[in-house]
Motif scaffolding. Structure first.
Motif, PDB file in Angstrom:
ATOM      1  N   GLU A   1       0.822  -1.210   0.000  1.00 23.32           N
ATOM      2  CA  GLU A   1       0.000   0.000   0.000  1.00 23.32           C
ATOM      3  C   GLU A   1       0.857   1.261   0.000  1.00 23.32           C
ATOM      4  OE1 GLU A   1      -2.714  -0.372   3.283  1.00 23.32           O
ATOM      5  OE2 GLU A   1      -3.992  -1.787   2.187  1.00 23.32           O
ATOM      6  N   LYS A   2       1.948   1.265   0.747  1.00 28.49           N
ATOM      7  CA  LYS A   2       2.847   2.429   0.767  1.00 28.49           C
ATOM      8  C   LYS A   2       3.474   2.646  -0.609  1.00 28.49           C
ATOM      9  CE  LYS A   2       4.215   1.802   5.576  1.00 28.49           C
ATOM     10  NZ  LYS A   2       5.312   1.328   6.435  1.00 28.49           N
ATOM     11  N   ALA A   3       3.958   1.573  -1.231  1.00 25.86           N
ATOM     12  CA  ALA A   3       4.584   1.682  -2.552  1.00 25.86           C
ATOM     13  C   ALA A   3       3.576   2.177  -3.591  1.00 25.86           C
ATOM     14  CB  ALA A   3       5.154   0.324  -2.971  1.00 25.86           C
ATOM     15  N   ILE A   4       2.350   1.715  -3.494  1.00 27.73           N
ATOM     16  CA  ILE A   4       1.289   2.116  -4.419  1.00 27.73           C
ATOM     17  C   ILE A   4       0.922   3.583  -4.207  1.00 27.73           C
ATOM     18  CG2 ILE A   4      -1.171   1.751  -4.918  1.00 27.73           C
ATOM     19  CD1 ILE A   4      -0.548  -1.324  -4.322  1.00 27.73           C
ATOM     20  N   ALA A   5       0.806   4.005  -2.954  1.00 25.95           N
ATOM     21  CA  ALA A   5       0.449   5.398  -2.641  1.00 25.95           C
ATOM     22  C   ALA A   5       1.522   6.371  -3.124  1.00 25.95           C
ATOM     23  CB  ALA A   5       0.221   5.553  -1.141  1.00 25.95           C
ATOM     24  N   ILE A   6       2.783   5.986  -3.017  1.00 22.79           N
ATOM     25  CA  ILE A   6       3.878   6.847  -3.475  1.00 22.79           C
ATOM     26  C   ILE A   6       3.733   7.164  -4.961  1.00 22.79           C
ATOM     27  CG2 ILE A   6       6.367   6.827  -3.981  1.00 22.79           C
ATOM     28  CD1 ILE A   6       6.716   5.431  -1.236  1.00 22.79           C
ATOM     29  N   LYS A   7       3.194   6.211  -5.711  1.00 20.84           N
ATOM     30  CA  LYS A   7       3.010   6.405  -7.158  1.00 20.84           C
ATOM     31  C   LYS A   7       1.671   7.071  -7.477  1.00 20.84           C
ATOM     32  CE  LYS A   7       6.095   2.750  -8.650  1.00 20.84           C
ATOM     33  NZ  LYS A   7       6.257   1.572  -9.498  1.00 20.84           N
ATOM     34  N   ASP A   8       0.966   7.530  -6.444  1.00 20.63           N
ATOM     35  CA  ASP A   8      -0.286   8.281  -6.589  1.00 20.63           C
ATOM     36  C   ASP A   8      -1.439   7.520  -7.233  1.00 20.63           C
ATOM     37  OD1 ASP A   8       0.375  10.595  -5.230  1.00 20.63           O
ATOM     38  OD2 ASP A   8       1.336  11.489  -6.983  1.00 20.63           O
ATOM     39  N   TYR A   9      -1.445   6.206  -7.093  1.00 16.05           N
ATOM     40  CA  TYR A   9      -2.616   5.462  -7.546  1.00 16.05           C
ATOM     41  C   TYR A   9      -3.756   5.758  -6.583  1.00 16.05           C
ATOM     42  CZ  TYR A   9       0.210   2.912 -10.883  1.00 16.05           C
ATOM     43  OH  TYR A   9       1.017   2.582 -11.936  1.00 16.05           O
ATOM     44  N   GLN A  10      -4.991   5.633  -7.062  1.00 22.57           N
ATOM     45  CA  GLN A  10      -6.150   5.988  -6.235  1.00 22.57           C
ATOM     46  C   GLN A  10      -6.940   4.781  -5.743  1.00 22.57           C
ATOM     47  OE1 GLN A  10      -8.346   8.764  -8.630  1.00 22.57           O
ATOM     48  NE2 GLN A  10      -6.822  10.358  -8.392  1.00 22.57           N
ATOM     49  N   GLU A  11      -6.823   3.652  -6.441  1.00 19.75           N
ATOM     50  CA  GLU A  11      -7.581   2.474  -6.058  1.00 19.75           C
ATOM     51  C   GLU A  11      -6.706   1.229  -6.080  1.00 19.75           C
ATOM     52  OE1 GLU A  11     -11.895   3.830  -7.966  1.00 19.75           O
ATOM     53  OE2 GLU A  11     -10.840   2.100  -8.814  1.00 19.75           O
ATOM     54  N   ILE A  12      -6.973   0.356  -5.115  1.00 24.08           N
ATOM     55  CA  ILE A  12      -6.310  -0.951  -5.088  1.00 24.08           C
ATOM     56  C   ILE A  12      -7.401  -2.017  -5.173  1.00 24.08           C
ATOM     57  CG2 ILE A  12      -4.858  -2.548  -3.809  1.00 24.08           C
ATOM     58  CD1 ILE A  12      -3.725  -0.125  -2.275  1.00 24.08           C
ATOM     59  N   TRP A  13      -7.254  -2.892  -6.134  1.00 20.52           N
ATOM     60  CA  TRP A  13      -8.178  -4.004  -6.320  1.00 20.52           C
ATOM     61  C   TRP A  13      -7.460  -5.297  -5.950  1.00 20.52           C
ATOM     62  CZ3 TRP A  13     -13.237  -3.608  -8.328  1.00 20.52           C
ATOM     63  CH2 TRP A  13     -13.604  -2.312  -8.728  1.00 20.52           C
ATOM     64  N   ILE A  14      -8.207  -6.240  -5.436  1.00 22.54           N
ATOM     65  CA  ILE A  14      -7.663  -7.566  -5.124  1.00 22.54           C
ATOM     66  C   ILE A  14      -8.720  -8.595  -5.501  1.00 22.54           C
ATOM     67  CG2 ILE A  14      -6.923  -9.156  -3.313  1.00 22.54           C
ATOM     68  CD1 ILE A  14      -5.980  -6.729  -1.698  1.00 22.54           C
ATOM     69  N   GLU A  15      -8.303  -9.612  -6.233  1.00 23.79           N
ATOM     70  CA  GLU A  15      -9.171 -10.763  -6.480  1.00 23.79           C
ATOM     71  C   GLU A  15      -8.602 -11.921  -5.679  1.00 23.79           C
ATOM     72  OE1 GLU A  15     -10.134 -11.904 -10.438  1.00 23.79           O
ATOM     73  OE2 GLU A  15     -10.508  -9.854 -11.074  1.00 23.79           O
ATOM     74  N   THR A  16      -9.487 -12.687  -5.063  1.00 24.03           N
ATOM     75  CA  THR A  16      -9.042 -13.834  -4.280  1.00 24.03           C
ATOM     76  C   THR A  16     -10.122 -14.917  -4.300  1.00 24.03           C
ATOM     77  OG1 THR A  16      -7.997 -14.485  -2.194  1.00 24.03           O
ATOM     78  CG2 THR A  16      -9.892 -12.984  -2.043  1.00 24.03           C
ATOM     79  N   ALA A  17      -9.800 -16.014  -3.692  1.00 24.93           N
ATOM     80  CA  ALA A  17     -10.752 -17.126  -3.588  1.00 24.93           C
ATOM     81  C   ALA A  17     -11.174 -17.258  -2.129  1.00 24.93           C
ATOM     82  CB  ALA A  17     -10.099 -18.421  -4.073  1.00 24.93           C
ATOM     83  N   SER A  18     -12.450 -17.514  -1.897  1.00 18.19           N
ATOM     84  CA  SER A  18     -12.952 -17.603  -0.529  1.00 18.19           C
ATOM     85  C   SER A  18     -12.279 -18.717   0.263  1.00 18.19           C
ATOM     86  CB  SER A  18     -14.476 -17.770  -0.518  1.00 18.19           C
ATOM     87  OG  SER A  18     -14.877 -18.830  -1.345  1.00 18.19           O
ATOM     88  N   VAL A  19     -11.728 -19.715  -0.416  1.00 25.38           N
ATOM     89  CA  VAL A  19     -11.015 -20.793   0.272  1.00 25.38           C
ATOM     90  C   VAL A  19      -9.730 -20.274   0.953  1.00 25.38           C
ATOM     91  CG1 VAL A  19      -9.686 -21.561  -1.750  1.00 25.38           C
ATOM     92  CG2 VAL A  19     -10.280 -23.194   0.049  1.00 25.38           C
ATOM     93  N   LEU A  20      -9.218 -19.149   0.498  1.00 30.62           N
ATOM     94  CA  LEU A  20      -8.022 -18.543   1.105  1.00 30.62           C
ATOM     95  C   LEU A  20      -8.469 -17.666   2.283  1.00 30.62           C
ATOM     96  CD1 LEU A  20      -6.222 -17.578  -2.227  1.00 30.62           C
ATOM     97  CD2 LEU A  20      -5.695 -19.517  -0.737  1.00 30.62           C
ATOM     98  N   GLU A  21      -9.004 -18.332   3.312  1.00 35.20           N
ATOM     99  CA  GLU A  21      -9.644 -17.640   4.421  1.00 35.20           C
ATOM    100  C   GLU A  21      -8.751 -16.633   5.128  1.00 35.20           C
ATOM    101  OE1 GLU A  21     -11.442 -20.478   7.051  1.00 35.20           O
ATOM    102  OE2 GLU A  21     -12.449 -21.510   5.390  1.00 35.20           O
ATOM    103  N   GLU A  22      -7.478 -16.970   5.308  1.00 33.27           N
ATOM    104  CA  GLU A  22      -6.564 -16.044   5.992  1.00 33.27           C
ATOM    105  C   GLU A  22      -6.408 -14.764   5.192  1.00 33.27           C
ATOM    106  OE1 GLU A  22      -5.772 -19.205   5.048  1.00 33.27           O
ATOM    107  OE2 GLU A  22      -4.696 -20.237   6.633  1.00 33.27           O
ATOM    108  N   ALA A  23      -6.296 -14.889   3.880  1.00 39.83           N
ATOM    109  CA  ALA A  23      -6.141 -13.717   3.016  1.00 39.83           C
ATOM    110  C   ALA A  23      -7.402 -12.858   3.051  1.00 39.83           C
ATOM    111  CB  ALA A  23      -5.830 -14.155   1.583  1.00 39.83           C
ATOM    112  N   VAL A  24      -8.552 -13.487   2.965  1.00 36.95           N
ATOM    113  CA  VAL A  24      -9.825 -12.760   2.991  1.00 36.95           C
ATOM    114  C   VAL A  24      -9.924 -11.950   4.291  1.00 36.95           C
ATOM    115  CG1 VAL A  24     -12.339 -13.020   3.108  1.00 36.95           C
ATOM    116  CG2 VAL A  24     -11.015 -14.366   1.451  1.00 36.95           C
TER     117      VAL A  24
END
Length: 166
Positions: free
Chosen positions: A109-132
């Motif tokens: 998130e810090k690296a992304i913010a430095i480059k002035d992006y406005q949105e972060i998207w993430i796709e994941t699978a519900s089976v990856l419970e820890e990540a969710v």
């Protein structure tokens, strides 16, 4: 990126990391019963230069004792407004539960913010419970528009840049 977290070294991907990084991702996917797809969803891991580095993204590897034990990356995407997608955030089972996922997400998130992006998207699978749980605890909101076949969840986080704050 070149940082230390406990006994882990987080650094930029190098060509010599190609197969070791891919193997970490393959192992984690198989652990959760998800398919390893080097010709489809995982092609970016084989083609890191064109999928990340040449288009303004970053791909990091996580090492412990000179062995790659995890990966994390982001790439600019057409979806949303001035957006990136966090991808390939995978940690081998033996290093989970040490706060490394939280640290990596924060550093991404810090690296992304430095480059002035406005949105972060993430796709994941519900089976990856820890990540969710990690994404939800860190302000990612459910969204729609899954683009990756093996994923069934999409999350979005809008970044607040200093010009947006009072």
């Amino acid at each position: 990126m070149d940082s230390k977290y406990r006994d882990f070294w987080v650094r930029n991907w190098q060509k010599s990391d190609r197969y070791a990084a891919a193997e970490v991702i393959r192992k984690v996917l198989l652990e959760y019963g998800l398919p390893w797809q080097p010709e489809l969803a995982d092609r970016d891991v084989i083609e890191v230069e064109s999928a990340y580095l040449n288009i303004g993204g970053e791909f990091w590897v996580i090492e412990r004792d000179s062995t790659i034990v995890g990966t994390a990356a982001y790439q600019p995407i057409a979806r949303g407004e001035n957006a990136v997608e966090i991808r390939k955030m995978y940690l081998l089972p033996e290093i989970r539960g040490k706060g490394l996922g939280r640290y990596l997400l924060s550093e991404l998130e810090k690296a992304i913010a430095i480059k002035d992006y406005q949105e972060i998207w993430i796709e994941t699978a519900s089976v990856l419970e820890e990540a969710v749980k990690l994404y939800e605890r860190n302000g990612y909101q459910p969204a729609t528009g899954v683009e990756t076949e093996r994923c069934d969840l999409v999350y979005l986080k809008k970044l607040n840049h200093s010009t947006d704050q009072e």
